[in-house]
Design a protein around this motif. Structure first.
Motif, PDB file in Angstrom:
ATOM      1  N   VAL A  81       9.056  53.253  71.145  1.00 45.56           N
ATOM      2  CA  VAL A  81       9.309  54.603  70.627  1.00 45.56           C
ATOM      3  C   VAL A  81       9.826  54.529  69.197  1.00 45.56           C
ATOM      4  O   VAL A  81       9.398  55.295  68.326  1.00 45.56           O
ATOM      5  CB  VAL A  81      10.308  55.361  71.529  1.00 45.56           C
ATOM      6  CG1 VAL A  81      10.808  56.628  70.850  1.00 45.56           C
ATOM      7  CG2 VAL A  81       9.661  55.694  72.848  1.00 45.56           C
ATOM      8  N   TYR A  82      10.735  53.608  68.928  1.00 44.40           N
ATOM      9  CA  TYR A  82      11.288  53.464  67.580  1.00 44.40           C
ATOM     10  C   TYR A  82      10.177  53.137  66.578  1.00 44.40           C
ATOM     11  O   TYR A  82      10.111  53.735  65.505  1.00 44.40           O
ATOM     12  CB  TYR A  82      12.356  52.370  67.568  1.00 44.40           C
ATOM     13  CG  TYR A  82      12.900  52.104  66.193  1.00 44.40           C
ATOM     14  CD1 TYR A  82      13.823  52.971  65.616  1.00 44.40           C
ATOM     15  CD2 TYR A  82      12.469  51.007  65.450  1.00 44.40           C
ATOM     16  CE1 TYR A  82      14.319  52.748  64.337  1.00 44.40           C
ATOM     17  CE2 TYR A  82      12.951  50.769  64.179  1.00 44.40           C
ATOM     18  CZ  TYR A  82      13.876  51.637  63.619  1.00 44.40           C
ATOM     19  OH  TYR A  82      14.351  51.412  62.360  1.00 44.40           O
ATOM     20  N   GLU A  83       9.314  52.202  66.954  1.00 45.10           N
ATOM     21  CA  GLU A  83       8.223  51.816  66.054  1.00 45.10           C
ATOM     22  C   GLU A  83       7.251  52.961  65.824  1.00 45.10           C
ATOM     23  O   GLU A  83       6.781  53.181  64.702  1.00 45.10           O
ATOM     24  CB  GLU A  83       7.500  50.588  66.601  1.00 45.10           C
ATOM     25  CG  GLU A  83       8.337  49.329  66.489  1.00 45.10           C
ATOM     26  CD  GLU A  83       7.729  48.123  67.190  1.00 45.10           C
ATOM     27  OE1 GLU A  83       6.698  48.275  67.889  1.00 45.10           O
ATOM     28  OE2 GLU A  83       8.303  47.029  67.038  1.00 45.10           O
ATOM     29  N   GLU A  84       6.956  53.727  66.861  1.00 46.61           N
ATOM     30  CA  GLU A  84       6.065  54.887  66.711  1.00 46.61           C
ATOM     31  C   GLU A  84       6.697  55.921  65.778  1.00 46.61           C
ATOM     32  O   GLU A  84       6.019  56.511  64.941  1.00 46.61           O
ATOM     33  CB  GLU A  84       5.763  55.511  68.068  1.00 46.61           C
ATOM     34  CG  GLU A  84       4.819  54.703  68.917  1.00 46.61           C
ATOM     35  CD  GLU A  84       4.631  55.275  70.313  1.00 46.61           C
ATOM     36  OE1 GLU A  84       5.110  56.407  70.583  1.00 46.61           O
ATOM     37  OE2 GLU A  84       4.002  54.596  71.133  1.00 46.61           O
ATOM     38  N   THR A  85       8.003  56.138  65.935  1.00 46.34           N
ATOM     39  CA  THR A  85       8.715  57.092  65.086  1.00 46.34           C
ATOM     40  C   THR A  85       8.699  56.634  63.636  1.00 46.34           C
ATOM     41  O   THR A  85       8.450  57.427  62.719  1.00 46.34           O
ATOM     42  CB  THR A  85      10.168  57.260  65.574  1.00 46.34           C
ATOM     43  OG1 THR A  85      10.149  57.689  66.936  1.00 46.34           O
ATOM     44  CG2 THR A  85      10.912  58.276  64.743  1.00 46.34           C
ATOM     45  N   GLN A  86       8.940  55.354  63.415  1.00 44.49           N
ATOM     46  CA  GLN A  86       8.917  54.797  62.056  1.00 44.49           C
ATOM     47  C   GLN A  86       7.533  54.902  61.442  1.00 44.49           C
ATOM     48  O   GLN A  86       7.399  55.254  60.260  1.00 44.49           O
ATOM     49  CB  GLN A  86       9.372  53.338  62.066  1.00 44.49           C
ATOM     50  CG  GLN A  86      10.845  53.147  62.365  1.00 44.49           C
ATOM     51  CD  GLN A  86      11.727  53.919  61.414  1.00 44.49           C
ATOM     52  OE1 GLN A  86      12.348  54.901  61.798  1.00 44.49           O
ATOM     53  NE2 GLN A  86      11.813  53.500  60.195  1.00 44.49           N
ATOM     54  N   ASP A  87       6.485  54.628  62.221  1.00 45.17           N
ATOM     55  CA  ASP A  87       5.116  54.727  61.722  1.00 45.17           C
ATOM     56  C   ASP A  87       4.800  56.151  61.283  1.00 45.17           C
ATOM     57  O   ASP A  87       4.171  56.378  60.251  1.00 45.17           O
ATOM     58  CB  ASP A  87       4.111  54.285  62.769  1.00 45.17           C
ATOM     59  CG  ASP A  87       4.125  52.775  63.011  1.00 45.17           C
ATOM     60  OD1 ASP A  87       4.711  52.046  62.185  1.00 45.17           O
ATOM     61  OD2 ASP A  87       3.572  52.335  64.044  1.00 45.17           O
ATOM     62  N   LYS A  88       5.246  57.126  62.056  1.00 42.36           N
ATOM     63  CA  LYS A  88       4.999  58.530  61.722  1.00 42.36           C
ATOM     64  C   LYS A  88       5.738  58.923  60.449  1.00 42.36           C
ATOM     65  O   LYS A  88       5.213  59.649  59.616  1.00 42.36           O
ATOM     66  CB  LYS A  88       5.379  59.440  62.875  1.00 42.36           C
ATOM     67  CG  LYS A  88       4.409  59.349  64.034  1.00 42.36           C
ATOM     68  CD  LYS A  88       4.811  60.242  65.178  1.00 42.36           C
ATOM     69  CE  LYS A  88       3.845  60.073  66.332  1.00 42.36           C
ATOM     70  NZ  LYS A  88       4.209  60.902  67.476  1.00 42.36           N
ATOM     71  N   LYS A  89       6.964  58.440  60.310  1.00 44.64           N
ATOM     72  CA  LYS A  89       7.743  58.752  59.119  1.00 44.64           C
ATOM     73  C   LYS A  89       7.104  58.137  57.884  1.00 44.64           C
ATOM     74  O   LYS A  89       7.030  58.765  56.828  1.00 44.64           O
ATOM     75  CB  LYS A  89       9.190  58.260  59.254  1.00 44.64           C
ATOM     76  CG  LYS A  89      10.033  59.098  60.168  1.00 44.64           C
ATOM     77  CD  LYS A  89      11.439  58.563  60.252  1.00 44.64           C
ATOM     78  CE  LYS A  89      12.282  59.431  61.185  1.00 44.64           C
ATOM     79  NZ  LYS A  89      13.652  58.911  61.292  1.00 44.64           N
ATOM     80  N   GLU A  90       6.648  56.912  58.011  1.00 41.70           N
ATOM     81  CA  GLU A  90       6.027  56.210  56.885  1.00 41.70           C
ATOM     82  C   GLU A  90       4.695  56.836  56.485  1.00 41.70           C
ATOM     83  O   GLU A  90       4.311  56.794  55.329  1.00 41.70           O
ATOM     84  CB  GLU A  90       5.838  54.730  57.218  1.00 41.70           C
ATOM     85  CG  GLU A  90       7.147  53.974  57.254  1.00 41.70           C
ATOM     86  CD  GLU A  90       6.996  52.556  57.769  1.00 41.70           C
ATOM     87  OE1 GLU A  90       5.853  52.120  58.012  1.00 41.70           O
ATOM     88  OE2 GLU A  90       8.021  51.872  57.910  1.00 41.70           O
ATOM     89  N   GLY A  99       4.111  59.922  56.546  1.00 41.59           N
ATOM     90  CA  GLY A  99       4.372  61.275  56.021  1.00 41.59           C
ATOM     91  C   GLY A  99       4.397  62.351  57.071  1.00 41.59           C
ATOM     92  O   GLY A  99       4.506  63.529  56.770  1.00 41.59           O
ATOM     93  N   LYS A 100       4.303  61.970  58.318  1.00 36.21           N
ATOM     94  CA  LYS A 100       4.354  62.933  59.411  1.00 36.21           C
ATOM     95  C   LYS A 100       5.757  62.924  59.970  1.00 36.21           C
ATOM     96  O   LYS A 100       6.062  62.249  60.931  1.00 36.21           O
ATOM     97  CB  LYS A 100       3.360  62.578  60.510  1.00 36.21           C
ATOM     98  CG  LYS A 100       1.935  62.610  60.049  1.00 36.21           C
ATOM     99  CD  LYS A 100       1.038  62.166  61.167  1.00 36.21           C
ATOM    100  CE  LYS A 100      -0.396  62.053  60.684  1.00 36.21           C
ATOM    101  NZ  LYS A 100      -1.254  61.466  61.698  1.00 36.21           N
ATOM    102  N   GLU A 101       6.621  63.657  59.350  1.00 31.47           N
ATOM    103  CA  GLU A 101       8.035  63.711  59.746  1.00 31.47           C
ATOM    104  C   GLU A 101       8.139  64.124  61.194  1.00 31.47           C
ATOM    105  O   GLU A 101       7.509  65.068  61.645  1.00 31.47           O
ATOM    106  CB  GLU A 101       8.793  64.705  58.872  1.00 31.47           C
ATOM    107  CG  GLU A 101      10.263  64.489  58.834  1.00 31.47           C
ATOM    108  CD  GLU A 101      10.678  63.144  58.242  1.00 31.47           C
ATOM    109  OE1 GLU A 101      11.669  62.578  58.730  1.00 31.47           O
ATOM    110  OE2 GLU A 101      10.021  62.663  57.315  1.00 31.47           O
ATOM    111  N   VAL A 102       8.970  63.414  61.962  1.00 35.38           N
ATOM    112  CA  VAL A 102       9.145  63.704  63.385  1.00 35.38           C
ATOM    113  C   VAL A 102      10.274  64.684  63.577  1.00 35.38           C
ATOM    114  O   VAL A 102      11.230  64.701  62.932  1.00 35.38           O
ATOM    115  CB  VAL A 102       9.464  62.385  64.159  1.00 35.38           C
ATOM    116  CG1 VAL A 102       9.669  62.679  65.604  1.00 35.38           C
ATOM    117  CG2 VAL A 102       8.361  61.389  63.956  1.00 35.38           C
TER     118      VAL A 102
END
Length: 100
Positions: A86-95, A97-100
């Motif tokens: 989950v952490y990695e998926e969240t980081q990927d989305k943030k990177e 440009g898809k802010e979670v």
């Protein structure tokens, strides 16, 4: 009352561990894991309860200490894997440009 078999007790404990894993997996979809302190409390409570069940089964002689610790360790590893995912998926989305 008939004695409880080791296999039956082990199966019940594995079912409880699977229920905790499912709780985490279900919340993973809603991203509650990474954003919800109340959810962390629920998981902590579930893990504490599970560890007490292990201690009880060990004290009754249904499980060896090694078996009980292995079940608990396996569950902790699975939960850590899910949290990391989950952490990695969240980081990927943030990177991306898809802010979670």
């Amino acid at each position: 009352m008939e004695p409880i078999s080791k296999e039956f007790a082990l199966e019940l404990l594995k079912e409880d561990a699977d229920r905790i894993k499912m709780l985490i997996r279900n919340q993973k979809n809603s991203l509650c894991i990474s954003q919800c302190k109340a959810f962390e409390e629920v998981v902590d409570t579930q893990m504490y309860g599970f560890s007490r069940q292990m201690t009880y089964a060990i004290r009754l002689g249904i499980l060896s200490s090694k078996e009980g610790h292995q079940l608990l360790s396996d569950l902790e590893k699975e939960l850590n894997r899910l949290y990391t995912e989950v952490y990695e998926e969240t980081q990927d989305k943030k990177e991306s440009g898809k802010e979670v």
